[in-house]
Design an enzyme around this catalytic site. Structure first.
Site, short mmCIF file in Angstrom:
data_model
loop_
_atom_site.label_atom_id
_atom_site.label_comp_id
_atom_site.label_asym_id
_atom_site.label_seq_id
_atom_site.Cartn_x
_atom_site.Cartn_y
_atom_site.Cartn_z
N PHE A 155 0.81 -1.23 0.00
CA PHE A 155 0.00 0.00 0.00
C PHE A 155 0.83 1.27 0.00
O PHE A 155 0.34 2.34 -0.32
CB PHE A 155 -0.93 0.01 1.23
CG PHE A 155 -0.23 0.38 2.51
CD1 PHE A 155 -0.01 1.73 2.83
CD2 PHE A 155 0.21 -0.58 3.40
CE1 PHE A 155 0.65 2.07 4.00
CE2 PHE A 155 0.87 -0.23 4.57
CZ PHE A 155 1.09 1.11 4.87
N LYS A 179 -1.36 -7.07 -9.40
CA LYS A 179 -2.30 -7.19 -8.27
C LYS A 179 -1.94 -6.06 -7.32
O LYS A 179 -1.00 -6.19 -6.52
CB LYS A 179 -2.13 -8.56 -7.62
CG LYS A 179 -3.34 -9.10 -6.89
CD LYS A 179 -3.83 -8.25 -5.75
CE LYS A 179 -2.97 -8.31 -4.52
NZ LYS A 179 -3.35 -7.32 -3.48
N GLU A 182 -4.98 -3.94 -2.02
CA GLU A 182 -6.43 -3.69 -1.91
C GLU A 182 -6.70 -2.39 -1.16
O GLU A 182 -7.78 -1.83 -1.25
CB GLU A 182 -7.13 -4.88 -1.23
CG GLU A 182 -6.77 -5.14 0.23
CD GLU A 182 -5.46 -5.93 0.40
OE1 GLU A 182 -4.62 -5.94 -0.52
OE2 GLU A 182 -5.29 -6.52 1.50
N ARG A 183 -5.67 -1.88 -0.43
CA ARG A 183 -5.88 -0.65 0.33
C ARG A 183 -5.62 0.59 -0.51
O ARG A 183 -6.10 1.67 -0.18
CB ARG A 183 -4.99 -0.66 1.58
CG ARG A 183 -5.46 -1.71 2.58
CD ARG A 183 -4.66 -1.70 3.84
NE ARG A 183 -3.45 -2.50 3.72
CZ ARG A 183 -2.59 -2.70 4.72
NH1 ARG A 183 -2.80 -2.16 5.89
NH2 ARG A 183 -1.52 -3.46 4.55
N SER A 232 5.21 -7.08 3.34
CA SER A 232 5.76 -7.38 4.67
C SER A 232 6.51 -8.72 4.67
O SER A 232 6.28 -9.58 3.80
CB SER A 232 4.64 -7.42 5.69
OG SER A 232 3.71 -8.40 5.32
N CYS A 287 9.69 1.47 3.57
CA CYS A 287 10.64 0.39 3.87
C CYS A 287 12.05 0.96 4.04
O CYS A 287 12.93 0.28 4.52
CB CYS A 287 10.61 -0.66 2.78
SG CYS A 287 11.31 -0.06 1.26
N GLU A 387 9.57 -4.52 12.88
CA GLU A 387 9.15 -3.38 12.06
C GLU A 387 7.84 -2.82 12.63
O GLU A 387 6.86 -3.55 12.76
CB GLU A 387 8.93 -3.83 10.61
CG GLU A 387 8.60 -2.68 9.68
CD GLU A 387 8.46 -3.13 8.22
OE1 GLU A 387 7.82 -4.16 7.96
OE2 GLU A 387 8.99 -2.42 7.34
P1 NAD Z 1 1.43 -6.67 3.06
O1 NAD Z 1 2.43 -7.75 3.16
O2 NAD Z 1 0.33 -6.62 4.06
O3 NAD Z 1 0.73 -6.69 1.62
C1 NAD Z 1 1.46 -6.75 0.42
C2 NAD Z 1 0.65 -7.50 -0.61
O4 NAD Z 1 0.41 -8.83 -0.16
C3 NAD Z 1 -0.72 -6.87 -0.86
O5 NAD Z 1 -0.96 -6.85 -2.24
C4 NAD Z 1 -1.68 -7.79 -0.13
O6 NAD Z 1 -2.93 -7.90 -0.78
C5 NAD Z 1 -0.98 -9.13 -0.15
N1 NAD Z 1 -1.25 -9.93 1.06
C6 NAD Z 1 -1.42 -9.47 2.33
N2 NAD Z 1 -1.60 -10.50 3.18
C7 NAD Z 1 -1.55 -11.64 2.43
C8 NAD Z 1 -1.66 -13.03 2.74
N3 NAD Z 1 -1.87 -13.46 3.98
N4 NAD Z 1 -1.53 -13.92 1.73
C9 NAD Z 1 -1.32 -13.51 0.46
N5 NAD Z 1 -1.21 -12.19 0.12
C10 NAD Z 1 -1.33 -11.27 1.08
O7 NAD Z 1 2.27 -5.30 3.06
P2 NAD Z 1 1.71 -3.82 3.16
O8 NAD Z 1 1.21 -3.59 4.55
O9 NAD Z 1 0.81 -3.51 2.02
O10 NAD Z 1 3.06 -2.99 2.91
C11 NAD Z 1 3.95 -2.66 3.94
C12 NAD Z 1 5.11 -3.63 4.02
O11 NAD Z 1 5.79 -3.65 2.79
C13 NAD Z 1 6.15 -3.23 5.05
O12 NAD Z 1 6.59 -4.38 5.71
C14 NAD Z 1 7.28 -2.63 4.21
O13 NAD Z 1 8.55 -2.70 4.79
C15 NAD Z 1 7.20 -3.50 3.00
N6 NAD Z 1 7.81 -2.82 1.85
C16 NAD Z 1 9.02 -3.29 1.44
C17 NAD Z 1 9.66 -2.66 0.40
C18 NAD Z 1 11.01 -3.14 -0.05
O14 NAD Z 1 11.48 -2.70 -1.07
N7 NAD Z 1 11.67 -4.02 0.68
C19 NAD Z 1 9.07 -1.58 -0.26
C20 NAD Z 1 7.82 -1.14 0.18
C21 NAD Z 1 7.19 -1.77 1.25
#
Ligand code: NAD
Length: 505
Positions: A155, A179, A182-183, A232, A287, A387
Site C-alpha cells: 500500500f 495485483k 487492496e488498500r 511485509s 521500507c 518493524e
Molecule cells: P502486506 O504484506 O500486508 O501486503 C502486500 C501484498 O500482499 C498486498 O498486495 C496484499 O494484498 C498481499 N497480502 C497481504 N496478506 C496476504 C496473505 N496473507 N496472503 C497472500 N497475500 C497477502 O504489506 P503492506 O502492509 O501492504 O506494505 C507494507 C510492508 O511492505 C512493510 O513491511 C514494508 O517494509 C514493505 N515494503 C518493502 C519494500 C522493499 O522494497 N523491501 C518496499 C515497500 C514496502
C-alpha cells in the site's frame, strides 16, 4: 472538484476490457486523512486470475515478436503521458495513501524514472558475444522474455512500486498482471488507462484486484512464469516459498528495520532535519524509513542529539497530505494505527523511556498519530528489532561505531542503513562491516536510482535478482546461449545473397 472530494470506481482490467465487479466481495478504500470511503476494491478469486492469465497468454506471442524499438517507443509515449498527468497522479497518491504532496510527487517522479530506464530496452536487452572461441566458431547469447509475469504490490507506494516492474517487464516483451494493494488500488487504474492511451495492445497489461485469494491464485497458476512481490516479511516469505514450489521465478522484497548511526562529528544542523524526514516522512510507512537512531559517543553527546531530534519531532505539524503545511500525515488504516500504538505500549513495558508520546491522536477525523520517540532502547527489546511501520523512532545509545554496527547487524533485516559523519575513515569502516543492502552517507532515505537494483539483503529480500536496474531486466528475461559454425565455402553461397546495391539501394 478536488481529488479528495471524489469517489472512484475500481475495476479489473483483463484482455483490454474494464470489468464491473458484480458478484465479487469487496473491501472499502479510505481516505486516511478523513476516514471517508472513497472506493471499493473487488476481491477477485482464482477465476479472475485465470482469465487474466489466459488473456496475457494470448497476447504474449505477438507482443514478444514486436521489435524492441517499437516496445520502447510505446514506453516513451507512456512516459510523456505520465508527465502530462503528473499532478493528477501525485494527488491520487496523496488521496489513497495519505502522504503529503512533496512525498507523493517524489514517488511519481521515481516511478517515471523506471520508465525512462526501460526506454533504453534495446540496449538493455543486448546479449554477449565472443567470436572465434575455436577456429571459425562463435559463441553468443540472446535475451528472451519469459511469458506471463505478475507483480503484487504493497500500500505504501501505490504509483512507484507498480512502476518498478511494469515498464521493465513489458519493455522486455513479457505480458503482465498487476495485483495492486487492496488498500490503495487507484493509481494502478490510472496507469492502465494511460497505457491504453499510449497504444499498448490488449492483454499485455492486466489488473486483477484483490487480496489473499488473488495472490494465492497467482502463486499457484501454472501459466505465470515469474512473480515480483513487495510487502511485509511474513507475506514475502509465503510468496517466495509458494511461488518457488510452483516452479516460478520469484523476487520478494520484504520488511525492514533501518538504523541511522549518528557519529559525534555529524553536522547536526543538517543531519537532524534529515533524520526527522527519514523517521516521520510518509508517517514512517516506508521500507527505507530510519526507525532506529543509534547515537554514538559520550552521554553528553547522546543527550544533545536526542534533545535536538525531540525538539524537531515535537514541532512537526500533523495534518492531511493535501494541506501544504502538513509534515506528519495519517496512517493508512485505523487498525494499523492501533498496532503502532500497541508497539509504544510494549516499548514502555520493556523499559524504554517515552520521551515524546504520539499515542493520543493530535486531531480527529482521519487516522492521525503524533510523533513518538522511545529513548534508551536496547537490543533485546522487540521495539528495537520488529518493524513498527509508523511515526515511532527508537533511540539506542552506544559508545563506539563498532557497537553501533554490532547492534545493527543483530537485526534479521538488512534493507538500509545510514551513517551521519564527516569522517571518510568511519564511513569506510562501516561500509565494509555493515549488513544492509542500501547505504546512505549523510542521507536518511538511501533509495537507489532506477538504473541500480533496489537492494535489500537478509530478511528484507527473498530471491536472487532484485527489482530495477540490470537485475530487473535479468529477472524478466532468460538467455539462450548459441555456439555456431558453418561448413560451406562463402563463394558457394554468394550468388544467393542480394547486396544492397544490387537491390537498387
Ligand atoms: P502486506 O504484506 O500486508 O501486503 C502486500 C501484498 O500482499 C498486498 O498486495 C496484499 O494484498 C498481499 N497480502 C497481504 N496478506 C496476504 C496473505 N496473507 N496472503 C497472500 N497475500 C497477502 O504489506 P503492506 O502492509 O501492504 O506494505 C507494507 C510492508 O511492505 C512493510 O513491511 C514494508 O517494509 C514493505 N515494503 C518493502 C519494500 C522493499 O522494497 N523491501 C518496499 C515497500 C514496502
Amino acid at each position: 472538484m478536488q481529488t479528495h472530494e471524489k469517489t472512484f470506481r475500481v475495476r479489473n482490467f483483463i484482455g483490454g476490457r474494464w470489468e464491473e465487479h458484480d458478484g465479487l466481495s469487496a473491501e472499502p478504500v479510505y481516505d486516511p486523512a478523513t476516514g471517508r470511503v472513497i472506493a471499493e476494491t473487488p476481491l477477485s478469486t482464482r477465476e479472475e486470475v485465470d482469465r487474466a492469465v489466459r488473456a496475457a497468454e494470448e497476447a504474449f506471442p505477438r507482443w514478444a515478436a514486436t521489435p524492441v524499438v517499437e516496445r520502447a517507443r510505446l514506453l516513451f509515449r507512456f512516459k510523456m503521458l505520465l508527465e502530462e498527468r503528473f499532478e493528477e497522479l501525485r494527488d491520487l497518491v496523496t488521496l489513497e495513501n495519505g502522504k503529503d504532496a512533496k512525498d507523493a510527487a517524489g514517488e511519481v517522479r521515481r516511478g517515471i524514472e523506471v520508465v525512462e530506464f526501460a526506454c533504453g530496452m534495446p540496449t538493455l536487452l543486448m546479449g554477449e558475444t565472443v567470436r572465434d572461441v575455436a577456429r571459425g566458431i562463435d559463441n553468443v547469447s540472446w535475451r528472451y522474455p519469459l511469458g506471463v509475469v505478475a507483480a503484487i504490490a504493497p500500500f505504501n507506494f501505490p504509483c512507484m512500486i507498480p512502476l518498478w516492474t511494469l515498464p521493465v517487464a513489458i519493455g522486455a516483451g513479457n505480458t503482465y498482471i498487476l495485483k495492486p494493494s487492496e488498500r490503495t488500488p487507484l493509481c494502478s487504474q490510472r496507469l492502465g488507462e494511460l497505457l491504453i492511451e499510449a497504444g499498448l495492445p490488449e492483454g499485455v497489461f492486466n489488473i486483477v484486484n484483490g487480496a489473499r485469494d488473488a495472490v494465492n491464485g497467482i502463486l499457484e497458476h501454472p501459466g505465470i512464469k515469474a512473480v515480483s512481490f513487495v510487502g511485509s516479511k511474513p507475506v514475502a516469505e509465503h510468496v517466495y516459498r509458494t511461488g518457488c514450489a510452483h516452479g516460478k521465478r520469484v523476487q520478494a522484497l520484504a520488511g525492514a528495520k533501518n538504523s541511522m548511526i549518528v557519529m559525534p562529528d555529524a553536522v547536526l544542523e543538517k543531519a537532524v532535519p534529515n533524520i526527522i524526514s527519514s523517521a516521520y516522512g510518509n508517517a514512517g510507512e516506508r521500507c527505507l524509513a530510519g526507525s532506529v537512531l543509534v547515537a554514538v559517543g559520550s552521554g553528553e553527546e547522546q543527550d544533545r542529539l536526542v534533545r535536538k531530534v525531540r525538539e524537531a519531532a515535537a514541532s512537526l505539524k500533523v495534518g492531511p497530505g493535501y494541506e501544504e503545511e502538513s509534515e506528519l500525515t495519517p496512517l493508512i488504516r485505523d487498525s494499523h494505527r492501533e498496532r503502532v500504538k500497541s508497539y509504544i505500549d510494549l516499548g514502555e513495558e520493556e523499559g524504554a523511556e517515552v520521551v515524546l508520546d504520539g499515542r493520543e491522536p493530535p486531531r480527529g477525523g482521519g487516522f492521525f498519530m503524533g510523533p513518538t520517540i522511545l529513548d534508551r532502547v536496547t537490543g533485546e527489546m522487540r521495539v528495537a528489532r520488529e518493524e513498527i511501520f509508523g511515526p515511532v523512532l527508537s533511540v539506542v545509545r552506544v559508545r563506539t561505531l563498532d557497537e553501533a554496527i554490532e547492534f545493527t547487524n543483530a537485526s534479521p533485516f538488512g534493507n538500509a542503513c545510514s551513517i551521519y559523519t564527516e569522517s571518510g575513515a568511519a564511513v569506510r569502516h562501516w561500509r565494509e562491516r555493515i549488513e544492509a543492502g542500501m547505504l546512505g552517507v549523510n542521507v536518511g532515505v538511501a533509495a537507489p536510482m532506477a538504473f541500480f537494483p533496489f537492494n535489500g539483503i537478509k530478511d528484507s529480500f527473498y530471491g536472487d535478482l532484485h527489482a530495477t536496474g540490470k537485475d530487473g531486466v535479468r529477472f524478466f528475461t532468460e538467455n539462450k546461449v548459441e555456439i555456431s559454425r558453418f561448413f560451406s565455402d562463402p563463394d558457394d553461397v554468394m550468388p544467393a545473397v542480394a547486396y544492397p546495391e544490387e537491390a537498387g539501394a
